[in-house]
Design a protein around this motif. Sequence first.
Motif, PDB file in Angstrom:
ATOM      1  N   ALA A 328       0.833  -1.209   0.000  1.00 19.02           N
ATOM      2  CA  ALA A 328       0.000   0.000   0.000  1.00 19.02           C
ATOM      3  C   ALA A 328       0.863   1.253   0.000  1.00 19.02           C
ATOM      4  O   ALA A 328       0.597   2.209  -0.739  1.00 19.02           O
ATOM      5  CB  ALA A 328      -0.923  -0.012   1.222  1.00 19.02           C
ATOM      6  N   VAL A 329       1.927   1.240   0.804  1.00 19.63           N
ATOM      7  CA  VAL A 329       2.784   2.431   0.893  1.00 19.63           C
ATOM      8  C   VAL A 329       3.520   2.663  -0.421  1.00 19.63           C
ATOM      9  O   VAL A 329       3.717   3.808  -0.852  1.00 19.63           O
ATOM     10  CB  VAL A 329       3.764   2.327   2.089  1.00 19.63           C
ATOM     11  N   GLU A 330       3.913   1.584  -1.108  1.00 23.26           N
ATOM     12  CA  GLU A 330       4.601   1.741  -2.396  1.00 23.26           C
ATOM     13  C   GLU A 330       3.646   2.264  -3.469  1.00 23.26           C
ATOM     14  O   GLU A 330       4.027   3.057  -4.327  1.00 23.26           O
ATOM     15  CB  GLU A 330       5.244   0.417  -2.808  1.00 23.26           C
ATOM     16  N   LYS A 482       5.888   0.807 -16.537  1.00 22.15           N
ATOM     17  CA  LYS A 482       5.375   0.166 -15.315  1.00 22.15           C
ATOM     18  C   LYS A 482       6.185   0.527 -14.082  1.00 22.15           C
ATOM     19  O   LYS A 482       5.694   0.434 -12.955  1.00 22.15           O
ATOM     20  CB  LYS A 482       5.362  -1.357 -15.495  1.00 22.15           C
ATOM     21  N   ILE A 483       7.457   0.890 -14.273  1.00 24.50           N
ATOM     22  CA  ILE A 483       8.283   1.213 -13.086  1.00 24.50           C
ATOM     23  C   ILE A 483       8.520   2.722 -12.941  1.00 24.50           C
ATOM     24  O   ILE A 483       9.238   3.147 -12.052  1.00 24.50           O
ATOM     25  CB  ILE A 483       9.637   0.451 -13.105  1.00 24.50           C
ATOM     26  N   VAL A 484       7.885   3.524 -13.817  1.00 27.84           N
ATOM     27  CA  VAL A 484       7.992   4.979 -13.665  1.00 27.84           C
ATOM     28  C   VAL A 484       7.358   5.383 -12.340  1.00 27.84           C
ATOM     29  O   VAL A 484       6.249   4.957 -12.013  1.00 27.84           O
ATOM     30  CB  VAL A 484       7.309   5.709 -14.845  1.00 27.84           C
ATOM     31  N   ALA A 485       8.090   6.172 -11.567  1.00 28.88           N
ATOM     32  CA  ALA A 485       7.617   6.683 -10.270  1.00 28.88           C
ATOM     33  C   ALA A 485       7.462   5.602  -9.207  1.00 28.88           C
ATOM     34  O   ALA A 485       6.913   5.853  -8.145  1.00 28.88           O
ATOM     35  CB  ALA A 485       6.300   7.447 -10.436  1.00 28.88           C
ATOM     36  N   MET A 486       7.953   4.379  -9.469  1.00 30.82           N
ATOM     37  CA  MET A 486       7.834   3.316  -8.467  1.00 30.82           C
ATOM     38  C   MET A 486       8.947   3.447  -7.433  1.00 30.82           C
ATOM     39  O   MET A 486      10.113   3.594  -7.771  1.00 30.82           O
ATOM     40  CB  MET A 486       7.936   1.943  -9.139  1.00 30.82           C
ATOM     41  N   MET A 487       8.559   3.409  -6.165  1.00 32.73           N
ATOM     42  CA  MET A 487       9.564   3.406  -5.104  1.00 32.73           C
ATOM     43  C   MET A 487       9.515   2.093  -4.363  1.00 32.73           C
ATOM     44  O   MET A 487       8.539   1.359  -4.430  1.00 32.73           O
ATOM     45  CB  MET A 487       9.374   4.580  -4.142  1.00 32.73           C
ATOM     46  N   ALA A 546      11.850  -5.136 -13.983  1.00 28.54           N
ATOM     47  CA  ALA A 546      10.741  -5.979 -13.496  1.00 28.54           C
ATOM     48  C   ALA A 546      10.486  -5.795 -12.004  1.00 28.54           C
ATOM     49  O   ALA A 546       9.825  -6.646 -11.384  1.00 28.54           O
ATOM     50  CB  ALA A 546      11.032  -7.446 -13.811  1.00 28.54           C
ATOM     51  N   LYS A 547      10.971  -4.717 -11.422  1.00 26.18           N
ATOM     52  CA  LYS A 547      10.668  -4.446 -10.009  1.00 26.18           C
ATOM     53  C   LYS A 547       9.163  -4.272  -9.829  1.00 26.18           C
ATOM     54  O   LYS A 547       8.468  -3.799 -10.723  1.00 26.18           O
ATOM     55  CB  LYS A 547      11.391  -3.174  -9.544  1.00 26.18           C
ATOM     56  N   GLY A 548       8.670  -4.659  -8.653  1.00 29.74           N
ATOM     57  CA  GLY A 548       7.248  -4.489  -8.355  1.00 29.74           C
ATOM     58  C   GLY A 548       6.377  -5.633  -8.819  1.00 29.74           C
ATOM     59  O   GLY A 548       5.155  -5.562  -8.719  1.00 29.74           O
TER      60      GLY A 548
END
Length: 945
Positions: A328-330, A482-487, A546-548
């Motif tokens: 949820a936080v990610e 898909k990984i744009v802005a992913m933390m 492929a993170k996330g």
Amino acid sequence: MQKHVDDRLRLDEIVDPAVLRASFNAIAEKHGGASSEARQELLAEAKRVNIEGRARARAMLSEDGGGTLCAQRICHLQDVITDALYDYASIHVYRVENPLVSEHMTVTAVGGYGRGTLAPGSDIDLLFVLPYKKTPWTEQVVEWILYILWDMGLKVGHATRNVDECIRLSRSDMTIRTAILEARFLCGAQALFDDLSERFEKEVVEGTGPEFIAAKLHERDERHRKAGDTRYLVEPNVKEGKGGLRDLNTLFWIAKYFYHIRDTKELVGLGVLSRREFNLFEKAEDFLWAVRCHMHFLTGKSEERLSFDIQRDIAAGLGYQDHPGLSAVERFMKHYFLVAKDVGDLTRIFCAGLEDQQAKQAPGLTGAISRFANRPRKIPGTLDFLEDKGRINLADADVFKRDPVNIIRLFHLADIRGLEFHPDALKRVTRSLRLINADLRNDEEANRLFMSILTSRRTPAIILRRMNEAGVLGKFMPEFGKIVAMMQFNMYHHYTVDEHLIRTVSVLSGIDKGEDSREHPLASKLFPGIEEREVLYVAAFLHDIAKGRPEDHSIAGAKVARKVCPRLGLSANQTELVAWLIEEHLTMSMVAQSRDLNDRKTITDFAEKVRSLERLKMLLVLSVCDIRAVGPGVWNGWKGQLLRTLYYETELMLSGGFSEVSRKQRAAQSLEALSEGLADWDEAERASYLKLHYEPYLLAVPIEEQLRHAHFIRDADKDGKRLATMVRTNAFHAITEITLLSPDHPRLLSVVTGACAAAGANIADAQVFTTSDGRALDTILINRELPDDEDELRRAASIGRMIEDVLAGKAHIPEVIARKTRGKRKNRHFTVKPQVNLSNALSNKFTVIEIECLDRSGLLSEVASVLSDLSLDIASAHITTFGEKVVDTFYVRDLVGQKITNENRQNNIAARLKAVLAKEEDEVRDRMPPGMIAPHGTRRGRAPA
């Protein structure tokens, strides 16, 4: 429309102005307006109304999620309180029946409060405007209002000035000019406020638009620079950071100043923003306000940094839920960074419109000459693009529509010609993203241009970042989208995944150009000899693609690579090499940092996985770039040295140069070399010393170190020291070495590592050896902290003294660690499931125990203590920290020098260690005595190898 907004605000539920004023009047009638009793009761009432109003605003925020609404509600509450206080002061405390002109005053809201929004913990900025100079009456009223507000616990920023002073200071001070630009009438003399507004417009604003714009954009750039100049820091500043509220404020200030508007929606009518872009502005502002209000309510202060400590709670407050692969936080933080990106898009679009407008407004002949001198020039080889004052722009509005490949070509031409981007070009890119479809993605020319950008010998990362910020990268390569802005919710990664990938390419480009040869000598030396340069750039760009996902990102990333690489024009062999590099991109750094590189099995296992010198070279360079791109302070010289050691040992084996001589023969050769190095010693003394060391020491320690140890031990013996330390430091390796000579004891390593933790030192590595006369010769490597060698050596000497004090029983480890860690940032908001793995396959001589858990001070000491309790002999320890997570590896044997093969014993070891990692009670461990100098004859049980 206005009624709909008012209905949504529900201001009557926050505070009723008439009820508050009546309450204040009743207090004045009861006690007399100026009495201390009246002031006390009025203060209590104002506090009550403020607390209850804010509590209702917080409840409404949870109900409707409206961030801007919440800020407007709190602002309204403050307006009502301030107005009521002014009325009370001017009517009941300092009443003047027939006031002179000089006894008039306007109370004005400025700053964020002037915009009609107020965060729960924000300052309340007030400007008291006077017609002339101060009078006793104005001073008394201002002072009375301010003291009530302060006594309510509010932070108030204030100034008292007459109209002339406001105008004069506005001309010279841009901060004051901005404050008055946002001034909003609260109470008092309306005519005075109108006079200030009219004079400010005529005497300050008129004709100074370009000056104000330049100052505000420079101020913004400086603010971004101080904040790290990226909107993708994983603990962003919601107010001041790039893509935060202050950026939206800057747009509003400039719009108000230059276009003379009162509301942002007027920009749609002026053609500066489209209706969709204005809606984006409102949504971004509302989201950022919601986050900021939650932060202030949660922390009880004006907290602007969205730190890990509060991210989970904010995510929960905003209603985010876990999804497969993303918590949820990610998901919340991904939304945050996408909003920050939207703010960047709006800034570019706004600046493009602004530049066009300024160009049109340039006066008469001067403007004509300027337009002629600075007219755009054609770019050779293309009719679709122009160069405009060092910036690339479009020849006409239909450039992208005619040929969507031009979207990629724009960035390619900017790269090869070294041009910046005209804001108008980027605005048109953002408005043309729908043209990036499957046909464009599969277009051979578009992919060739992209590969040219990615592998450019100029500044590929800058162009990739512009493509990402414009939204092109994620559309052209949906896997990247898909990984744009992913933390990732951890303390190790400093940036979002997309920013990390672009920074990896940036580091690779620096090595490619020979710019980092001092920091990365081996990678810089190897790079020119790497045949598949393109493969390395693609692997760097895709390694975390492929993170996330629920699947391991290295394995899933290799699958993505096999799909993407053919599209980019790579051959089947190149595609497989990229896939292999991605699948193994963590292997080399993990082996280097968490395995014993002196253990031959480590090298043979790693060499078997790599299999060729070309793959070894590429994996080393990729590992360096990956670690460097994680964030500031993550890379250090020690990690570089470990990677170099692993490379050289593996290169030797792959090239057939690894010695096949037996351990016994190599130990004999080492002993002979030591004997030759001590040729100037007395024969009897030399013969005695050569009997001190066992085979593991002779095989693991380089001859230069053996000779240094020999002189260290001889000096300690001559001085009659039972306990001695020796320190040295290496700036390039970023490591400081502490060598300890001490009577041997089963708990010695536990005590030494505990003393290091107590001294605040971070241990990177530990080598443990026992001499044949019952002494320990341990080498502890700690991360270097100070730039100057002398300062670092003093620090190391201090740590050495701490070790000696603990060993002598003068200091007790738990107490010192508690003192050292008091007030330090805790990892309590993170969870790392404790894991313990035992393996007999990783070494021919030792059982390898690997632990993984949440890091804490003194952990290594506790683990070493338990291993000692379990009658295990530690040969070496290797410490790897990934933010809040620690991975420690121990090479151990039992007291007769054998591996741990009994399954029951292995289970017992794992259970005891898990108890330590989970901080469960362990009575055996708690009985550890404070002093560790052992009586003569006590040994750790190291068996001769």
